[in-house]
Design a protein around this motif. Structure first.
Motif, PDB file in Angstrom:
ATOM      1  N   VAL A 261     -23.537 -26.359  21.781  1.00  0.00           N
ATOM      2  CA  VAL A 261     -23.290 -25.966  20.397  1.00  0.00           C
ATOM      3  C   VAL A 261     -24.445 -26.432  19.510  1.00  0.00           C
ATOM      4  CG1 VAL A 261     -21.788 -26.306  18.391  1.00  0.00           C
ATOM      5  CG2 VAL A 261     -20.783 -25.929  20.648  1.00  0.00           C
ATOM      6  N   TYR A 262     -24.930 -27.647  19.749  1.00  0.00           N
ATOM      7  CA  TYR A 262     -25.990 -28.218  18.914  1.00  0.00           C
ATOM      8  C   TYR A 262     -27.327 -27.509  19.123  1.00  0.00           C
ATOM      9  CZ  TYR A 262     -29.319 -31.661  17.092  1.00  0.00           C
ATOM     10  OH  TYR A 262     -30.339 -32.280  16.420  1.00  0.00           O
ATOM     11  N   ARG A 263     -27.699 -27.277  20.375  1.00  0.00           N
ATOM     12  CA  ARG A 263     -29.020 -26.732  20.680  1.00  0.00           C
ATOM     13  C   ARG A 263     -29.037 -25.212  20.768  1.00  0.00           C
ATOM     14  NH1 ARG A 263     -32.072 -31.039  21.986  1.00  0.00           N
ATOM     15  NH2 ARG A 263     -31.006 -32.920  22.709  1.00  0.00           N
ATOM     16  N   ARG A 264     -27.911 -24.601  21.154  1.00  0.00           N
ATOM     17  CA  ARG A 264     -27.889 -23.154  21.382  1.00  0.00           C
ATOM     18  C   ARG A 264     -26.607 -22.534  20.819  1.00  0.00           C
ATOM     19  NH1 ARG A 264     -29.989 -25.897  25.596  1.00  0.00           N
ATOM     20  NH2 ARG A 264     -27.902 -26.415  26.355  1.00  0.00           N
ATOM     21  N   PRO A 265     -26.388 -22.604  19.517  1.00  0.00           N
ATOM     22  CA  PRO A 265     -25.173 -21.994  18.961  1.00  0.00           C
ATOM     23  C   PRO A 265     -25.194 -20.480  19.156  1.00  0.00           C
ATOM     24  CG  PRO A 265     -26.687 -22.601  17.193  1.00  0.00           C
ATOM     25  CD  PRO A 265     -27.253 -23.177  18.459  1.00  0.00           C
ATOM     26  N   ARG A 266     -24.047 -19.927  19.507  1.00  0.00           N
ATOM     27  CA  ARG A 266     -23.962 -18.491  19.764  1.00  0.00           C
ATOM     28  C   ARG A 266     -23.282 -17.728  18.623  1.00  0.00           C
ATOM     29  NH1 ARG A 266     -27.760 -19.208  22.789  1.00  0.00           N
ATOM     30  NH2 ARG A 266     -27.531 -19.519  25.016  1.00  0.00           N
ATOM     31  N   HIS A 267     -22.489 -18.406  17.822  1.00  0.00           N
ATOM     32  CA  HIS A 267     -21.801 -17.732  16.718  1.00  0.00           C
ATOM     33  C   HIS A 267     -22.567 -17.970  15.418  1.00  0.00           C
ATOM     34  CE1 HIS A 267     -18.666 -16.498  13.887  1.00  0.00           C
ATOM     35  NE2 HIS A 267     -18.074 -15.909  14.903  1.00  0.00           N
ATOM     36  N   PRO A 268     -22.713 -16.962  14.566  1.00  0.00           N
ATOM     37  CA  PRO A 268     -23.431 -17.149  13.300  1.00  0.00           C
ATOM     38  C   PRO A 268     -22.835 -18.258  12.434  1.00  0.00           C
ATOM     39  CG  PRO A 268     -23.127 -14.816  13.744  1.00  0.00           C
ATOM     40  CD  PRO A 268     -22.332 -15.552  14.787  1.00  0.00           C
ATOM     41  N   TYR A 269     -21.522 -18.419  12.462  1.00  0.00           N
ATOM     42  CA  TYR A 269     -20.900 -19.472  11.657  1.00  0.00           C
ATOM     43  C   TYR A 269     -21.271 -20.850  12.191  1.00  0.00           C
ATOM     44  CZ  TYR A 269     -17.272 -22.314   9.447  1.00  0.00           C
ATOM     45  OH  TYR A 269     -16.604 -23.280   8.738  1.00  0.00           O
ATOM     46  N   ALA A 270     -21.236 -21.025  13.512  1.00  0.00           N
ATOM     47  CA  ALA A 270     -21.644 -22.299  14.104  1.00  0.00           C
ATOM     48  C   ALA A 270     -23.103 -22.590  13.771  1.00  0.00           C
ATOM     49  CB  ALA A 270     -21.431 -22.271  15.618  1.00  0.00           C
ATOM     50  N   ARG A 271     -23.933 -21.575  13.818  1.00  0.00           N
ATOM     51  CA  ARG A 271     -25.344 -21.762  13.489  1.00  0.00           C
ATOM     52  C   ARG A 271     -25.505 -22.176  12.021  1.00  0.00           C
ATOM     53  NH1 ARG A 271     -30.181 -19.061  12.114  1.00  0.00           N
ATOM     54  NH2 ARG A 271     -31.916 -19.738  13.430  1.00  0.00           N
ATOM     55  N   GLY A 272     -24.712 -21.568  11.136  1.00  0.00           N
ATOM     56  CA  GLY A 272     -24.777 -21.934   9.732  1.00  0.00           C
ATOM     57  C   GLY A 272     -24.352 -23.365   9.482  1.00  0.00           C
ATOM     58  N   LEU A 273     -23.299 -23.815  10.173  1.00  0.00           N
ATOM     59  CA  LEU A 273     -22.852 -25.199  10.027  1.00  0.00           C
ATOM     60  C   LEU A 273     -23.942 -26.172  10.468  1.00  0.00           C
ATOM     61  CD1 LEU A 273     -19.153 -25.159  11.321  1.00  0.00           C
ATOM     62  CD2 LEU A 273     -19.927 -25.320   8.958  1.00  0.00           C
ATOM     63  N   LEU A 274     -24.596 -25.853  11.580  1.00  0.00           N
ATOM     64  CA  LEU A 274     -25.616 -26.746  12.111  1.00  0.00           C
ATOM     65  C   LEU A 274     -26.849 -26.815  11.222  1.00  0.00           C
ATOM     66  CD1 LEU A 274     -25.232 -25.739  15.845  1.00  0.00           C
ATOM     67  CD2 LEU A 274     -24.817 -28.003  14.914  1.00  0.00           C
ATOM     68  N   HIS A 275     -27.120 -25.761  10.478  1.00  0.00           N
ATOM     69  CA  HIS A 275     -28.287 -25.753   9.601  1.00  0.00           C
ATOM     70  C   HIS A 275     -27.959 -26.257   8.198  1.00  0.00           C
ATOM     71  CE1 HIS A 275     -30.146 -23.379  12.773  1.00  0.00           C
ATOM     72  NE2 HIS A 275     -31.300 -23.553  12.167  1.00  0.00           N
ATOM     73  N   PRO A 279     -31.566 -32.463  10.928  1.00  0.00           N
ATOM     74  CA  PRO A 279     -31.536 -32.730  12.368  1.00  0.00           C
ATOM     75  C   PRO A 279     -31.500 -34.228  12.640  1.00  0.00           C
ATOM     76  CG  PRO A 279     -33.731 -32.045  11.697  1.00  0.00           C
ATOM     77  CD  PRO A 279     -32.833 -31.835  10.520  1.00  0.00           C
ATOM     78  N   LEU A 280     -30.849 -34.601  13.740  1.00  0.00           N
ATOM     79  CA  LEU A 280     -30.724 -36.011  14.089  1.00  0.00           C
ATOM     80  C   LEU A 280     -32.059 -36.609  14.499  1.00  0.00           C
ATOM     81  CD1 LEU A 280     -27.393 -35.856  16.112  1.00  0.00           C
ATOM     82  CD2 LEU A 280     -27.714 -36.415  13.710  1.00  0.00           C
ATOM     83  N   ARG A 281     -32.902 -35.789  15.085  1.00  0.00           N
ATOM     84  CA  ARG A 281     -34.226 -36.262  15.515  1.00  0.00           C
ATOM     85  C   ARG A 281     -35.160 -35.059  15.590  1.00  0.00           C
ATOM     86  NH1 ARG A 281     -30.640 -36.817  19.609  1.00  0.00           N
ATOM     87  NH2 ARG A 281     -30.432 -39.051  19.151  1.00  0.00           N
ATOM     88  N   GLY A 282     -36.454 -35.333  15.805  1.00  0.00           N
ATOM     89  CA  GLY A 282     -37.418 -34.245  15.899  1.00  0.00           C
ATOM     90  C   GLY A 282     -37.992 -33.862  14.545  1.00  0.00           C
ATOM     91  N   PRO A 283     -38.704 -32.745  14.492  1.00  0.00           N
ATOM     92  CA  PRO A 283     -39.371 -32.346  13.247  1.00  0.00           C
ATOM     93  C   PRO A 283     -38.369 -31.956  12.167  1.00  0.00           C
ATOM     94  CG  PRO A 283     -39.515 -30.604  14.901  1.00  0.00           C
ATOM     95  CD  PRO A 283     -38.954 -31.797  15.598  1.00  0.00           C
ATOM     96  N   LYS A 284     -38.814 -32.078  10.923  1.00  0.00           N
ATOM     97  CA  LYS A 284     -37.973 -31.677   9.809  1.00  0.00           C
ATOM     98  C   LYS A 284     -37.826 -30.156   9.793  1.00  0.00           C
ATOM     99  CE  LYS A 284     -39.387 -35.502   6.775  1.00  0.00           C
ATOM    100  NZ  LYS A 284     -40.014 -35.858   5.479  1.00  0.00           N
ATOM    101  N   ARG A 285     -36.708 -29.705   9.238  1.00  0.00           N
ATOM    102  CA  ARG A 285     -36.512 -28.274   9.093  1.00  0.00           C
ATOM    103  C   ARG A 285     -35.832 -28.009   7.751  1.00  0.00           C
ATOM    104  NH1 ARG A 285     -31.670 -28.058  13.397  1.00  0.00           N
ATOM    105  NH2 ARG A 285     -29.935 -28.508  11.996  1.00  0.00           N
ATOM    106  N   GLU A 286     -36.016 -26.808   7.270  1.00  0.00           N
ATOM    107  CA  GLU A 286     -35.412 -26.435   5.999  1.00  0.00           C
ATOM    108  C   GLU A 286     -33.905 -26.277   6.170  1.00  0.00           C
ATOM    109  OE1 GLU A 286     -35.726 -22.907   2.600  1.00  0.00           O
ATOM    110  OE2 GLU A 286     -37.140 -23.001   4.278  1.00  0.00           O
ATOM    111  N   LEU A 287     -33.151 -26.912   5.280  1.00  0.00           N
ATOM    112  CA  LEU A 287     -31.702 -26.797   5.340  1.00  0.00           C
ATOM    113  C   LEU A 287     -31.275 -25.443   4.798  1.00  0.00           C
ATOM    114  CD1 LEU A 287     -30.461 -30.327   4.195  1.00  0.00           C
ATOM    115  CD2 LEU A 287     -30.806 -29.462   6.506  1.00  0.00           C
TER     116      LEU A 287
END
Length: 365
Positions: A261-275, A279-287
């Protein structure tokens, strides 16, 4: 997931076997001719020894699902269909929705226990916490004396990291985190097999949230119970859950391993929640975020309930209601399910619409 909990043999419980199976559970609010359909044929399986996270926006039906499955749903809530099958350690199975009142009373806190969202509202303000834990134990163990039950209460407080001298404290004399730990101790008093936690870290600061989450994980490892962890904070679930189910408008829209779910969300809603969180680690990303508001459950749109807020909406989404299926992505875990027409090209075509390839971001590997 083949670690045996007890000696091997017929009917013995094994880690990974289903312990709680919610099948097509439906719940309405209201007794009139036009009730609100809050849950619509929700199915979910909790495996023995597993932490299952249940996430979604406020009002999506998370708490209703927990209360309906444990028959704690207050009026005007009404279970209109489905089963909640509980599998005991000896392999015997029973439907919690079909138990008599006497059987249900014996099952609560012994088979399934629940930690409510507001610990202050769950504890009696005029009794010391030690007495409240002891009274709960003696209600199920009538042969146990007062001194013995208080001794057991002291052991439980130590188990959750609270000094035994707090047995004589009243709830208002404890911090929010300590009250929540008392509720966890009370829930574990009879060694339940399933622990349901309804947003147990709400209103706690981030330091206390971390302590509560780490303690739950530690107790699960030591005692072997299964956990349903309900929250709107997906980032919290990624740290503690083995599997995450995402709810939207009274339905499960994605169910997969936490890391999937965290790395490969398949549903648009899950992807929206994750964004919607850093991110917990790694490069910054636009919320990002999810535009709009959840639909009115009393007037759900046709087809997909998420379509008005979805950046990947299809023409078919207004006419066809998605079903939970294995995503049409090569290499995905066959146990993973998602309810999105982007992953159902056959149904889209059967409804007379042109199938559209799955967008790369919903098919990442």
């Amino acid at each position: 997931m083949d670690v045996v909990l007890e000696e091997t043999g017929p009917g013995r419980a094994v880690v990974g076997d289903p312990v709680l199976e919610i099948r097509n559970l439906s719940v309405d609010y209201g007794y009139d001719e036009d009730p609100v359909h809050v849950l619509r044929e929700v199915s979910l399986t909790l495996h023995r020894g597993e932490v299952l996270g249940l996430a979604g926006e406020s009002g999506c039906g998370k708490s209703t699902l927990a209360y309906a499955a444990t028959r704690l749903l207050p009026p005007p809530g009404l279970v209109t269909g489905g089963e909640v099958m509980f599998t005991d350690r000896d392999g015997s199975r029973r439907d919690l929705l079909a138990l008599s009142d006497t059987e249900l009373r014996a099952s609560r806190w012994q088979d399934t226990a629940i930690v409510f969202q507001g610990a202050m509202n769950s504890l009696n303000p005029v009794f010391r916490v030690g007495r409240q834990i002891a009274d709960g134990i003696r209600a199920h163990r009538p042969g146990m004396g007062r001194a013995e039950s208080l001794e057991k209460a002291a052991e439980l407080l130590e188990l959750v990291g609270i000094s035994t001298d707090r047995l004589r404290s009243y709830p208002h004399q404890l911090s929010g985190g300590m009250r929540q730990r008392v509720m966890i101790a009370m829930a574990l008093a009879l060694d339940p097999q399933v622990l349901i936690m309804d947003e147990p870290t709400t209103a706690l600061d981030v330091v206390m949230q971390r302590q509560i989450v780490e303690q739950i994980a530690d107790l699960r490892e030591r005692l072997g119970f299964s956990v349903v962890f309900i929250t709107h904070d997906v980032s919290l679930l990624i740290e503690i859950a083995d599997r995450i189910a995402i709810m939207y408008a009274g339905e499960i829209v994605e169910d997969a391993a936490a890391q999937d779910v965290y790395r490969r969300p398949r549903h648009p809603y899950a992807r929206g929640l994750l964004h919607s969180f850093p991110p917990l680690r790694g490069p910054k990303r636009e919320l990002g975020g999810i535009p709009g508001s959840p639909p009115d459950l009393a007037a759900l749109p046709s087809g997909c309930a998420f379509r008005a807020r979805c950046p990947y909406v299809l023409d078919a989404c207004a006419a066809v209601r998605p079903e939970l299926v294995t995503p049409a992505v090569a290499g995905d875990d066959p146990r993973r399910t998602v309810a999105c027409l982007r992953h159902e090209p056959e149904r889209v075509a059967a409804a007379g619409f042109e199938p559209v390839p799955v967008p790369p971001e919903l098919a990442a590997r």
